[in-house]
Enzyme design. Structure first.
Site, PDB file in Angstrom:
ATOM      1  CG  ASP A 144       1.945  37.847  29.083  1.00 26.93           C
ATOM      2  OD1 ASP A 144       3.140  37.856  29.429  1.00 26.93           O
ATOM      3  OD2 ASP A 144       1.560  37.782  27.897  1.00 26.93           O
TER       4      ASP A 144
HETATM    5  N1  URA Z   1       2.596  33.791  25.387  1.00 24.85           N
HETATM    6  C1  URA Z   1       2.105  35.022  25.703  1.00 24.85           C
HETATM    7  O1  URA Z   1       1.959  35.884  24.858  1.00 24.85           O
HETATM    8  N2  URA Z   1       1.774  35.259  27.002  1.00 24.85           N
HETATM    9  C2  URA Z   1       1.871  34.320  27.970  1.00 24.85           C
HETATM   10  O2  URA Z   1       1.519  34.589  29.128  1.00 24.85           O
HETATM   11  C3  URA Z   1       2.378  33.056  27.621  1.00 24.85           C
HETATM   12  C4  URA Z   1       2.730  32.818  26.313  1.00 24.85           C
END
Ligand code: URA
Length: 237
Positions: A103
């Protein structure tokens, strides 16, 4: 590290013999300096030029990036800055892409490669490549959270998650290991336990471990041993 003649031949534009001739004739520069010994070794990320023209071609490259927050895991985006912007220009033109997504606000280990077959294998849902994250939440993590992660959770939209490990490090911090990579998975699993994630950092991806000497935003080429370990996951070695 690879022999200069092999790096040049790896672009697909010259045979090894032709590459050796170009080197001998003083027409090849590495990082701006003429190199005359075809057996001299350089990293596969080195900037190569022949007669002043940058050649990158089809070289397969594998980079470990310590992703900072604020960048998106994509090769281009109409509004956001991508992780590729952290690379020098000559590495932005060899088809690198992030193998998997973090993310925008997640930091940590991201593999960048232009080896589509390898990335495909690592990301295949059938392979269950482990990924470990350092997670900090608002609220207090307890044994019930560990048990719920281990049992395999079903999220509010019906999504079933594989069993995952949640190893508490302190009241609000844990190491979480997933064997899959669904959209916002850790945030959604924590939310299902009534806790919101305030910090998320990926520490491992299959056999790779984030090199802690890399500052956020920094990258390095994978070592031969790291590439071999990835290939072993792919089932090629
Ligand atoms: N889980 C999440 O919620 N975000 C990420 O970036 C990776 C794993």
């Amino acid at each position: 590290m690879e022999r200069l003649e092999k790096l040049l031949a790896g672009t697909g534009r010259w045979s090894r013999k032709e590459a050796a001739e170009l080197i001998r004739a003083g027409r090849v520069k590495v990082e701006g300096e003429v190199k005359l010994r075809r057996e001299e070794k350089f990293p596969d990320t080195a900037l190569l030029q022949v007669d002043g023209e940058t050649v990158s071609g089809q070289r397969l490259a594998y980079l470990m990036l310590h992703k900072p927050a604020g960048l998106v895991s994509a090769t281009d985006d109409p509004r956001e800055t991508t992780v590729l912007s952290l690379l020098p220009e000559h590495l932005q033109r060899i088809g690198l892409f992030p193998a998997g997504r973090l993310d925008k606000d997640t930091v940590g280990l991201l593999l960048l490669t232009n080896d589509g077959a390898l990335a495909h294998a690592l990301l295949s849902p059938r392979r269950h490549v482990d990924k470990t994250y350092l997670v900090r939440v608002e609220g207090v993590l307890d044994e019930d959270d560990t048990a719920a992660f281990r049992a395999g959770m079903t999220l509010s939209d019906g999504l079933r998650c594989l069993p995952a490990e949640l190893e508490r490090r302190s009241a609000n911090e844990a190491l979480v290991t997933l064997r899959e990579g669904k959209y916002h998975q850790i945030k959604r699993m924590c939310a299902a336990r009534g806790k919101s994630v305030v910090f998320l950092k990926r520490l491992t991806f299959g056999p790779l471990t984030l090199d802690e000497s890399l500052e956020e935003g920094a990258w390095r080429a994978l070592t031969e041993a790291e590439i071999a370990a990835l290939r072993a996951v792919e089932g090629k070695q």
